[in-house]
Write a protein that holds these residues in place. Structure first.
Motif, PDB file in Angstrom:
ATOM      1  N   LEU A 168     -22.576   1.992 -24.412  1.00  0.00           N
ATOM      2  CA  LEU A 168     -23.628   1.140 -24.982  1.00  0.00           C
ATOM      3  C   LEU A 168     -23.381   0.829 -26.455  1.00  0.00           C
TER       4      LEU A 168
ATOM      5  N   THR B 166     -24.083   2.563 -29.312  1.00  0.00           N
ATOM      6  CA  THR B 166     -25.382   2.712 -29.976  1.00  0.00           C
ATOM      7  C   THR B 166     -25.303   3.346 -31.359  1.00  0.00           C
TER       8      THR B 166
ATOM      9  N   THR C  48     -33.856   2.690 -34.041  1.00  0.00           N
ATOM     10  CA  THR C  48     -32.947   2.691 -32.897  1.00  0.00           C
ATOM     11  C   THR C  48     -33.587   1.995 -31.704  1.00  0.00           C
ATOM     12  N   ALA C  49     -32.772   1.792 -30.671  1.00  0.00           N
ATOM     13  CA  ALA C  49     -33.221   1.071 -29.482  1.00  0.00           C
ATOM     14  C   ALA C  49     -33.455   2.028 -28.326  1.00  0.00           C
TER      15      ALA C  49
ATOM     16  N   PHE D 212     -33.090   2.004 -24.280  1.00  0.00           N
ATOM     17  CA  PHE D 212     -32.406   1.245 -23.234  1.00  0.00           C
ATOM     18  C   PHE D 212     -33.007   1.596 -21.884  1.00  0.00           C
TER      19      PHE D 212
ATOM     20  N   GLY E 265     -34.962  -3.384 -16.896  1.00  0.00           N
ATOM     21  CA  GLY E 265     -36.227  -4.093 -16.995  1.00  0.00           C
ATOM     22  C   GLY E 265     -37.104  -4.032 -15.763  1.00  0.00           C
TER      23      GLY E 265
ATOM     24  N   GLN F 277     -36.298  -1.769 -30.897  1.00  0.00           N
ATOM     25  CA  GLN F 277     -36.341  -2.710 -29.784  1.00  0.00           C
ATOM     26  C   GLN F 277     -36.246  -1.959 -28.464  1.00  0.00           C
ATOM     27  N   ALA F 278     -36.733  -2.603 -27.425  1.00  0.00           N
ATOM     28  CA  ALA F 278     -36.551  -2.107 -26.067  1.00  0.00           C
ATOM     29  C   ALA F 278     -35.542  -3.034 -25.398  1.00  0.00           C
ATOM     30  N   ASN F 279     -34.335  -2.546 -25.219  1.00  0.00           N
ATOM     31  CA  ASN F 279     -33.267  -3.340 -24.605  1.00  0.00           C
ATOM     32  C   ASN F 279     -33.333  -3.116 -23.098  1.00  0.00           C
ATOM     33  N   LEU F 280     -33.775  -4.140 -22.371  1.00  0.00           N
ATOM     34  CA  LEU F 280     -33.965  -4.017 -20.927  1.00  0.00           C
ATOM     35  C   LEU F 280     -32.897  -4.757 -20.135  1.00  0.00           C
ATOM     36  N   THR F 281     -31.833  -5.200 -20.800  1.00  0.00           N
ATOM     37  CA  THR F 281     -30.838  -6.044 -20.131  1.00  0.00           C
ATOM     38  C   THR F 281     -29.448  -5.417 -20.016  1.00  0.00           C
ATOM     39  N   ASP F 282     -29.047  -4.570 -20.937  1.00  0.00           N
ATOM     40  CA  ASP F 282     -27.650  -4.126 -20.990  1.00  0.00           C
ATOM     41  C   ASP F 282     -27.349  -2.893 -20.147  1.00  0.00           C
TER      42      ASP F 282
END
Length: 463
Positions: free
Chosen positions: A25, A27, A134-135, A137, A140, A154-159
Motif C-alpha cells: 500500500l 503507506t 494517516t489513512a 484502508f 468500500g 482519509q478513508a481510502n476505500l478503493t485501493d
C-alpha cells in the motif's frame, strides 16, 4: 523438510500477510487496515442462514473462518486486532457458546482479540496516536454503516482490494501446504471414483460418492460444483447437471468414458483436478488417441514452467502440440504453422490452459483480457509472467462439441482444414481434459497433484 501436517499445525500466517499488504500500500509505515468477515444472512423467506463462505480478503489477513467478525491492523505499531461478536444469550440455546476471546487468541495469528463493539474505539485510538495524518484502508462495499473512520486524514476505500488480490498470487509455505492438503484429499476422491465408475449407472451416483469421500477426509466444502460428465457430456466445459445415465437408454450401450473435474476445499484453499476414466475398464480407441494427445500437451507445458515464464507462450505451445496430434490422426489437414495462424485448433481447445489457484478456484491476479480480438487468447485467465510462489492449474483439453466445431467446419475458409469423415468417429469422445495444480518455483515447479493420469494406471483402477 517439514511435512504438510507439521506446517499446518502452526497458525495461519495472517499477520505476515497484513505486513505484506501494508508494504504494498506504500503507506510510509502508518495508517490502519480494516476488514470485515462475511455477515450471517438468512435465506429469503426463511429463518435459516444461507450457506456461509468467508470473505477472502478478511481470511487472508486473519485465518479466521468466523462470521460477523472484523479486524484492524495498526500499521505503525504492527499490531493486528481481531474482533468477534459478543455473546448473544438468545442464540446460545440453539447454537451453543460462541468462540471466546481467549480461545480466539490461541487459534489465530493476532496480537489482540476484542468484541466487535470495540471496533470504533480502536480505530479512533489509532487515528489519535498518529495525529490524524494517516489513512484508513478498507474495501468500500464491505464496510458496515456503523463503522467510523473519524480522525483519519482519509478513508481510502478503493485501493485495498486490488492490493490484497495481487498479494495473494504469491503463496507462502503455509498456503502451499494447504493447497497440497486439498490436493491430497481430492486425489483420494479421484482414485475412489475411478474404481467405482465401472459399476455406476448414473452420473449422480459418482457425485454422491465423491462428496462423501471429501467430507470424510476433511473437505466439507467444494472448491466448485463438481463435474461428472459421461460420454458426449464431456464436451460441455462446465457441465454440472450430473444426472444422466451412463448407459445409452436407446442402444443400451455403456458410454465410453467419464470426465471428472472436482476438487475439495480445505480450510478455504482449493484443489482443482480433472481426470478422464473409461466406463468399461479400458478406453475406446478414439478416446485413447485423444487422451494421449492431451497428456502430451500437459506434460510438455508443465515441463516449461518456472519463474519468469510467460504464460501466454505456454498456452500457445499447448495449441501447437494439439495441432500436431490432430494432424497425425487425420482430423486436421494442412501445415502446422498455417493451422496455428488460422487458429483452427481453437475449435477443439476453446478455453485457456489454466488459471491461478488459491482461496478461489479461479484465483485473483491473473488479469485476463476477455475482449482480446485473438480468439486463441480470449479466455486465457492468466496473462504475462509467472512469479515464483504462484500456483497455477495446467489443464489442456480437446473437445468434440458440434456447437463450436460446426461453424468452423461449414465455413469454406476454415472447413478445408478439417476432415469431416475422420471427425465423425470422434463425436462420442465428448471431451478429454487433464488438470494438475502446479507450484511455480525459482528454478522449476512442483506438482501438487498426485492423482494417477497415465493410461495404464487409470485403466488398472477402472478394472
Amino acid at each position: 523438510m517439514a511435512t504438510v501436517d507439521a506446517i499446518l499445525a502452526a497458525k495461519y500466517p495472517g499477520k505476515a500477510h497484513a505486513r505484506r499488504v501494508a508494504q504494498a500500500l506504500k503507506t510510509q509505515d502508518a495508517g490502519a487496515i480494516y476488514l470485515e468477515a462475511q455477515k450471517t444472512r438468512l435465506i429469503e423467506d426463511n429463518d435459516e442462514a444461507q450457506p456461509f463462505r468467508q470473505r477472502r480478503p478478511f481470511f487472508y489477513l486473519t485465518g479466521c473462518p468466523e462470521p460477523d467478525a472484523s479486524m484492524v491492523y495498526d500499521i505503525k505499531a504492527d499490531e493486528l486486532t481481531l474482533f468477534i461478536p459478543p455473546i448473544d444469550p438468545d442464540s446460545v440455546i440453539w447454537s451453543g457458546l460462541p468462540l471466546s476471546l481467549e480461545e480466539a487468541a490461541k487459534l489465530y495469528d493476532v496480537d489482540h482479540v476484542q468484541y466487535t463493539t470495540d471496533v470504533n474505539g480502536t480505530l479512533a485510538k489509532i487515528a489519535s496516536a498518529q495525529a490524524g495524518k494517516t489513512a484508513a484502508f478498507a474495501i468500500g462495499e464491505q464496510v458496515s454503516s456503523d463503522i467510523k473512520f473519524d480522525g483519519f486524514a482519509q478513508a481510502n476505500l478503493t485501493d485495498l482490494k486490488k492490493v490484497i488480490e495481487d498479494a495473494r498470487v504469491v503463496k507462502d509455505a503455509y498456503e502451499v501446504a494447504l493447497l497440497r492438503k486439498a490436493n491430497d484429499i481430492s486425489t483420494k476422491g479421484h482414485i475412489a471414483i475411478a474404481k467405482a465408475a465401472r459399476a455406476a449407472t448414473n452420473e449422480r451416483e459418482l457425485e454422491a460418492a465423491w462428496l462423501s469421500g471429501c467430507i470424510a477426509n476433511g473437505c466439507r466444502e467444494q472448491s466448485y460444483h463438481p463435474i461428472f460428465a459421461g460420454g458426449a457430456n464431456g464436451a460441455t466445459l462446465h457441465y454440472v447437471k450430473n444426472d444422466e445415465y451412463l448407459v445409452d437408454q436407446e442402444t443400451k450401450q455403456r458410454k465410453g468414458n467419464l470426465l471428472i473435474d472436482a476438487g475439495g476445499e480445505y480450510r478455504s484453499y482449493c484443489a482443482d483436478i480433472t481426470r478422464v476414466v473409461p466406463l468399461n475398464g479400458t478406453f475406446p480407441t478414439e478416446t485413447r488417441q485423444i487422451y494421449e494427445i492431451v497428456l502430451r500437451m500437459q506434460s510438455e507445458c508443465i515441463g516449461m514452467l518456472k519463474e519468469g515464464v510467460r504464460w501466454d507462450d505456454v498456452h500457445a505451445h499447448a495449441h501447437r502440440v494439439a495441432i500436431k496430434g490432430l494432424l497425425e490422426l487425420g482430423i486436421l489437414k494442412g501445415g502446422e504453422e498455417e493451422l496455428f495462424e488460422k487458429r483452427i485448433s481453437v475449435a477443439f481447445f476453446p478455453h485457456g490452459l489454466g488459471h491461478y489457484l488459491g482461496m478461489d478456484t479461479h484465483d485473483t491476479g491473473g488479469y485476463p483480457n476477455y475482449s482480446d480480438a485473438d480468439k486463441m487468447f480470449r479466455y486465457l485467465r492468466v496473462r504475462g509472467i509467472l512469479p515464483a510462489g504462484s500456483v497455477i492449474t495446467v489443464e489442456p483439453g480437446i473437445y468434440f462439441c458440434r456447437f463450436i466445431i460446426d461453424p468452423v467446419l461449414n465455413d469454406p475458409e476454415t472447413g478445408k482444414y478439417i476432415d469431416a469423415a475422420v471427425l465423425e468417429r470422434y463425436w462420442n469422445v465428448g471431451g478429454v481434459r487433464i488438470e494438475d495444480n502446479i507450484h511455480i518455483t525459482k528454478d522449476g515447479h512442483d506438482n501438487l497433484t498426485s492423482a494417477p493420469k497415465a493410461i495404464e494406471e487409470i485403466e488398472a483402477l477402472a478394472q
